[in-house]
Design a protein around this motif. Structure first.
Motif, PDB file in Angstrom:
ATOM      1  N   PRO A  49      34.291  -9.643 123.608  1.00  0.00           N
ATOM      2  CA  PRO A  49      34.929  -7.963 123.268  1.00  0.00           C
ATOM      3  C   PRO A  49      34.267  -7.129 121.834  1.00  0.00           C
ATOM      4  O   PRO A  49      33.815  -7.871 120.416  1.00  0.00           O
ATOM      5  CB  PRO A  49      35.873  -8.178 123.841  1.00  0.00           C
ATOM      6  N   ALA A  50      33.965  -6.390 121.946  1.00  0.00           N
ATOM      7  CA  ALA A  50      33.601  -5.232 121.010  1.00  0.00           C
ATOM      8  C   ALA A  50      34.965  -5.528 119.670  1.00  0.00           C
ATOM      9  O   ALA A  50      34.865  -4.846 118.362  1.00  0.00           O
ATOM     10  CB  ALA A  50      33.357  -3.837 120.968  1.00  0.00           C
ATOM     11  N   SER A  51      36.431  -4.818 120.708  1.00  0.00           N
ATOM     12  CA  SER A  51      37.360  -4.351 119.848  1.00  0.00           C
ATOM     13  C   SER A  51      37.978  -5.770 119.461  1.00  0.00           C
ATOM     14  O   SER A  51      37.989  -6.777 120.588  1.00  0.00           O
ATOM     15  CB  SER A  51      37.845  -3.304 120.853  1.00  0.00           C
ATOM     16  N   CYS A  52      38.924  -5.836 118.297  1.00  0.00           N
ATOM     17  CA  CYS A  52      39.699  -7.260 118.497  1.00  0.00           C
ATOM     18  C   CYS A  52      40.734  -7.037 118.684  1.00  0.00           C
ATOM     19  O   CYS A  52      41.398  -8.183 118.984  1.00  0.00           O
ATOM     20  CB  CYS A  52      40.095  -7.003 116.384  1.00  0.00           C
ATOM     21  N   LEU A  65      34.609 -11.132 112.387  1.00  0.00           N
ATOM     22  CA  LEU A  65      33.582 -10.474 113.048  1.00  0.00           C
ATOM     23  C   LEU A  65      34.206  -9.257 113.665  1.00  0.00           C
ATOM     24  O   LEU A  65      32.827  -8.128 113.903  1.00  0.00           O
ATOM     25  CB  LEU A  65      35.068 -11.306 114.252  1.00  0.00           C
ATOM     26  N   PHE A  66      35.160  -8.272 112.767  1.00  0.00           N
ATOM     27  CA  PHE A  66      35.723  -7.363 113.769  1.00  0.00           C
ATOM     28  C   PHE A  66      36.198  -6.308 112.035  1.00  0.00           C
ATOM     29  O   PHE A  66      36.242  -5.461 112.368  1.00  0.00           O
ATOM     30  CB  PHE A  66      37.292  -6.838 114.332  1.00  0.00           C
ATOM     31  N   GLY A 103      34.440 -10.957 130.018  1.00  0.00           N
ATOM     32  CA  GLY A 103      33.635 -10.997 129.068  1.00  0.00           C
ATOM     33  C   GLY A 103      34.342 -12.676 127.798  1.00  0.00           C
ATOM     34  O   GLY A 103      34.672 -13.578 128.811  1.00  0.00           O
ATOM     35  N   LEU A 104      34.402 -12.963 127.504  1.00  0.00           N
ATOM     36  CA  LEU A 104      34.909 -14.469 127.054  1.00  0.00           C
ATOM     37  C   LEU A 104      35.508 -14.017 125.589  1.00  0.00           C
ATOM     38  O   LEU A 104      35.219 -12.798 124.719  1.00  0.00           O
ATOM     39  CB  LEU A 104      33.753 -15.074 125.815  1.00  0.00           C
ATOM     40  N   SER A 105      37.232 -13.629 126.169  1.00  0.00           N
ATOM     41  CA  SER A 105      37.674 -12.968 126.340  1.00  0.00           C
ATOM     42  C   SER A 105      39.287 -14.033 124.995  1.00  0.00           C
ATOM     43  O   SER A 105      40.257 -13.047 124.387  1.00  0.00           O
ATOM     44  CB  SER A 105      39.230 -12.131 126.530  1.00  0.00           C
ATOM     45  N   GLY A 116      29.821  -6.602 120.299  1.00  0.00           N
ATOM     46  CA  GLY A 116      30.368  -7.700 120.604  1.00  0.00           C
ATOM     47  C   GLY A 116      29.210  -8.559 120.126  1.00  0.00           C
ATOM     48  O   GLY A 116      28.016  -8.958 121.020  1.00  0.00           O
ATOM     49  N   ALA A 117      30.090  -9.428 119.461  1.00  0.00           N
ATOM     50  CA  ALA A 117      29.117 -10.867 119.389  1.00  0.00           C
ATOM     51  C   ALA A 117      28.861 -11.638 120.940  1.00  0.00           C
ATOM     52  O   ALA A 117      29.919 -11.697 121.679  1.00  0.00           O
ATOM     53  CB  ALA A 117      29.890 -11.657 118.061  1.00  0.00           C
TER      54      ALA A 117
END
Length: 548
Positions: free
Chosen positions: A47-50, A79-80, A93-95, A155-156
């Motif tokens: 995810p693009a958000s932490c 990451l964030f 996704g990978l959450s 997002g990574a």
């Protein structure tokens, strides 16, 4: 949790024996090379958000739990841009990242490698799962996960899914020696070295705190040592500085090994307390010739207080007390030492050295642990601390405590007789190329990363004594390594030594290692470490997650 422990140990044993050599994911460059890996053809995006990525730590209460949580916060920040507490996530996704740790009680480690550092990392398109026996294993797993990620604004991403990594280091002691006496090194330089060491798979930082040139260590009961022996008031380490550094390094899984070099290289002791060092006018032209004076009680009391100050700041098992390059001729000129020899019926200054070492070893072994295990150590009839000596004492026939560790610095050929005699050894031999200051100072040649990577320390051990070689250290003496110069002199060559200690000797192809080390040097730059390059090129620092 016991099932996690059993599974990791079983897989770690297989990894140690196998080293399949297949740890080249589609888009990532891992350093150090894990033991075994399997990769698929899928991919996922974080995810693009932490707040949409859940980190779930399953670990028993213990001192290492806070270290795991701190590492999670660092990965979130990498990451964030900030740490965050994520609730249950329903993001696509990978959450989810699940981290299972069997034990967090043995933390910080008694010595580098004293805890089992094995881990497994399984990543699917929905979640990543870490299983580790110890806090150290969890930190290694998070490092590998970070190296598998390719960051981006959306997002990574991670390729090669599903993937599995099973890993365990080959040697337990994987360290760096920094010299803070020839040039004072500010705390931020040492902390940066800690981060780079952890990012490269190392777990020990040996601080050569004092030498003839300066005494930067503040000892509360002996204030003149630093007041007169340090380069300047701003070039000292207070007890709080050292305690904070210990805590900082522990968060990255790095154990600090303090060294006060003695009885040789002791000129700086005498700047504050002249009666603590020998008086030998014929040798005074070179400050490196001046040893402590074991003939006076004040010196024994001074050593007790100095080592006590180390114990207060550094809770680790290993306490390095030098022993190298003692100029025995100086004692032959000192009248008080000569009287002392006559009183004891001694005919050789080597007997004076033996007297000093026996005293110093006893002091080290009686030091308090500083971590609550004193009573247990006494009940077992063993000293909580272990003295570490440079190999010179063995070479000179001086008897040391059987509890001692020797550090070999001259030649790998010296490992065999010392291990055959039953002593544990840390290898950092100059002829192995692991003296990274060579080439910047005279007397020894520069070694490339290829040379240090292909060093075979395993072959140096005496037959039947394989377990006596604890590991090794990259050494950077500081005659020509001030704070601005440290990074480029260490890295990436120290990282090559780190992998040499992580993987079996047979894994030594420099052509295969080159692209991974090139990437790792860029990764270190992304972390703010001034690593030298492996050759011509350019680093896209945005392509790396700056995590250690």
């Amino acid at each position: 949790m016991r099932l996690v422990l059993a599974a990791v140990l079983a897989m770690a044993g297989a990894a140690s024996a196998a080293y399949a050599g297949n740890c080249w994911p589609p888009t990532a460059q891992l350093w150090p090379l894990p033991a075994t890996c399997t990769f698929g053809s899928g991919s996922a995006r974080l995810p693009a958000s932490c707040s949409d990525l859940a980190f779930k730590v399953d670990a028993p209460a213990g001192p290492g739990l806070a270290t795991v949580n701190a590492a999670v916060a660092r990965l979130q920040t990498a990451l964030f841009g900030k740490p965050c507490s994520a609730a249950e996530s329903a993001a696509a996704g990978l959450s989810t990242v699940r981290i299972s740790v069997a034990s967090t009680s043995e933390w910080p480690p008694r010595r580098p490698g004293s805890t089992i550092e094995a881990y497994t990392l399984d990543v699917s398109e929905a979640e990543a799962q870490v299983a580790a026996n110890s806090t150290a294993g969890a930190l290694h797993a998070l490092r590998t996960l970070s190296q598998l990620l390719a960051p981006s604004a959306s997002g990574a991403s991670i390729d090669g899914l599903p993937l599995r990594v099973v890993d365990v280091p080959f040697y337990g002691h994987r360290g760096i020696m920094l010299d803070t006496a020839r040039h004072f090194l500010p705390l931020d330089t040492i902390q940066r070295t800690v981060r780079a060491a952890a990012a490269s798979g190392m777990n020990a930082l040996h601080l050569h705190l004092t030498d003839a040139q300066s005494f930067p260590l503040e000892v509360p009961s002996l204030p003149l040592l630093a007041e007169k022996g340090a380069y300047a008031a701003s070039a000292r380490y207070s007890p709080k500085d050292l305690a904070d550094l210990t805590s900082y390094a522990g968060d990255f899984g790095v154990t600090i090994i303090p060294e006060v070099d003695m009885p040789g290289h002791a000129y700086s002791f005498g700047l504050g307390y002249p009666n603590s060092t020998a008086n030998c006018p014929g040798y005074a032209h070179n400050i490196n010739n001046i040893p402590l004076n074991p003939a006076v009680q004040f010196t024994a009391d001074l050593v007790q207080d100095v080592l006590g100050a180390l114990a207060a700041a550094f809770p680790g098992e290993l306490v390095h007390i030098g022993g190298d390059e003692v100029v025995l001729g100086c004692w032959s000129e000192d009248a008080s030492v000569q009287r002392f020899m006559k009183e004891n019926g001694w005919t050789s200054t080597t007997q004076v050295l033996q007297f000093f070492v026996t005293q110093a070893d006893a002091i080290v072994e009686a030091l308090p642990a500083g971590d609550g295990r004193d009573a247990v150590a006494r009940a077992l009839g063993a000293g909580r601390r272990r003295p570490v000596h440079w190999q010179d004492l063995f070479d000179n026939g001086v008897k040391v405590s059987p509890n001692s560790v020797y550090q070999v610095w001259r030649s790998l050929d010296d490992v065999a007789p010392i291990t055959a005699a039953g002593f544990d050894v840390v290898a950092s031999a100059e002829d192995s190329g692991w003296y990274l200051n060579c080439g910047f100072n005279t007397g020894c040649a520069y070694s490339s990363w290829e040379q240090v990577y292909q060093t075979n320390i395993e072959a140096a051990v005496a037959p039947g004594a394989k377990g006596k070689l604890l590991g090794g250290e990259a050494v950077l003496f500081g005659e020509f390594a001030n704070a601005p110069a440290v990074d480029a002199q260490l890295w990436p060559r120290a990282a090559a030594i780190a992998e040499r200690l992580w993987v079996p000797t047979a894994v030594n192809n420099t052509d295969v290692a080159l692209p991974r080390l090139t990437a790792h040097a860029c990764r270190l730059q992304a972390m703010g470490v001034g690593s030298a390059p492996t050759g011509p090129g350019w680093c896209d620092e945005a392509a790396f997650v700056p995590f250690a």
